[in-house]
Design an enzyme around this catalytic site. Sequence first.
Site, short mmCIF file in Angstrom:
data_model
loop_
_atom_site.label_atom_id
_atom_site.label_comp_id
_atom_site.label_asym_id
_atom_site.label_seq_id
_atom_site.Cartn_x
_atom_site.Cartn_y
_atom_site.Cartn_z
CB THR A 105 -7.05 -5.87 9.71
OG1 THR A 105 -7.42 -7.03 8.96
CG2 THR A 105 -7.41 -4.62 8.92
CG ASN A 114 -3.59 -2.34 6.77
OD1 ASN A 114 -3.47 -1.95 5.61
ND2 ASN A 114 -4.51 -3.20 7.15
CD GLU A 138 -8.80 -9.53 -3.26
OE1 GLU A 138 -9.60 -9.08 -2.43
OE2 GLU A 138 -7.66 -9.95 -2.93
NE ARG A 173 -6.73 -13.93 6.07
CZ ARG A 173 -7.25 -12.71 6.08
NH1 ARG A 173 -7.06 -11.90 5.06
NH2 ARG A 173 -7.97 -12.30 7.10
CE LYS A 226 -3.95 -2.17 2.30
NZ LYS A 226 -5.01 -1.98 3.33
NE ARG A 256 -2.23 -5.77 7.28
CZ ARG A 256 -3.24 -6.52 6.86
NH1 ARG A 256 -3.61 -7.57 7.57
NH2 ARG A 256 -3.87 -6.22 5.75
CE1 TYR A 296 -9.37 -3.06 0.15
CE2 TYR A 296 -8.44 -1.21 -1.05
CZ TYR A 296 -8.29 -2.31 -0.22
OH TYR A 296 -7.04 -2.66 0.24
CG PHE A 309 -13.40 1.51 6.87
CD1 PHE A 309 -12.91 0.94 5.70
CD2 PHE A 309 -14.04 0.68 7.78
CE1 PHE A 309 -13.06 -0.42 5.45
CE2 PHE A 309 -14.19 -0.67 7.53
CZ PHE A 309 -13.70 -1.22 6.36
CG HIS A 331 -5.61 -6.28 0.15
ND1 HIS A 331 -6.74 -6.40 0.92
CD2 HIS A 331 -5.77 -7.11 -0.92
CE1 HIS A 331 -7.56 -7.26 0.31
NE2 HIS A 331 -6.99 -7.70 -0.80
#
Length: 140
Positions: free
Chosen positions: A93, A114, A128, A87, A11, A104, A51, A59, A117
Site C-alpha cells: 500500500t 498510490n 466490490e 496484490r 486511481k 506502486r 470505502y 485518513f 486499489h
Amino acid sequence: MAVQRTFSMIKPDATRRNLTGKIIAKFEDAGLRVVASKRVQWQRADAEEFYGIHKERPFFNDLVDFMISGPIVMQVLEGEDAVAKNRQVMGATNPADADAGTIRAEFAESIEANSVHGSDSPENAALEISQCFKEEEIVG
Ligand code: CMP
C-alpha cells in the site's frame, strides 16, 4: 488454485498522468485478463460507500476527496489465484515499502495517491465487483 476474479481500480493520480495502459500491461503480463472495465468520475457518495469500511480511519475524508479528484478505471481481473496475484503486481500500500517492479513502486506518488486499489480477499472481491458491475458487464 482455481481461476478467480478480483476487483481493481486505477486511481485519479494514475489516470491524470495517462498511466492507464502501462498499469493494465502489468496485469496482463502477470497472466491476469481484464474481463470488465469502465472509466467513471465518482461522486462523493460513491467513494464514501465504496470505502465505508474505512470511515472511522483518520485518513477517510482525505481519501474520499482524492478519489473524486479525477476519473478512475474500475476493472474485473480474472486468472489463476487472481486476488493474490493482483496484490503482488500492485505491491505494498505504501510505495516506500513496495517491491521493485510493482505498480506502486514504479508509479505511486504517496500512500494515498498510490495509483491502484485491489481487493484484499476473495470475499471482498465478490463484494466490490457486485458494487461496481452488473453481471452482464463482465465478459470472460
Ligand atoms: P486502498 O487499497 O485503495 O485502500 C484504502 C486506501 O486508503 C489505501 O489504498 C490508501 O491509498 C489510502 N490510505 C491513505 N492513508 C492511509 C494509511 N495511513 N494507511 C492505509 N491506507 C491509507
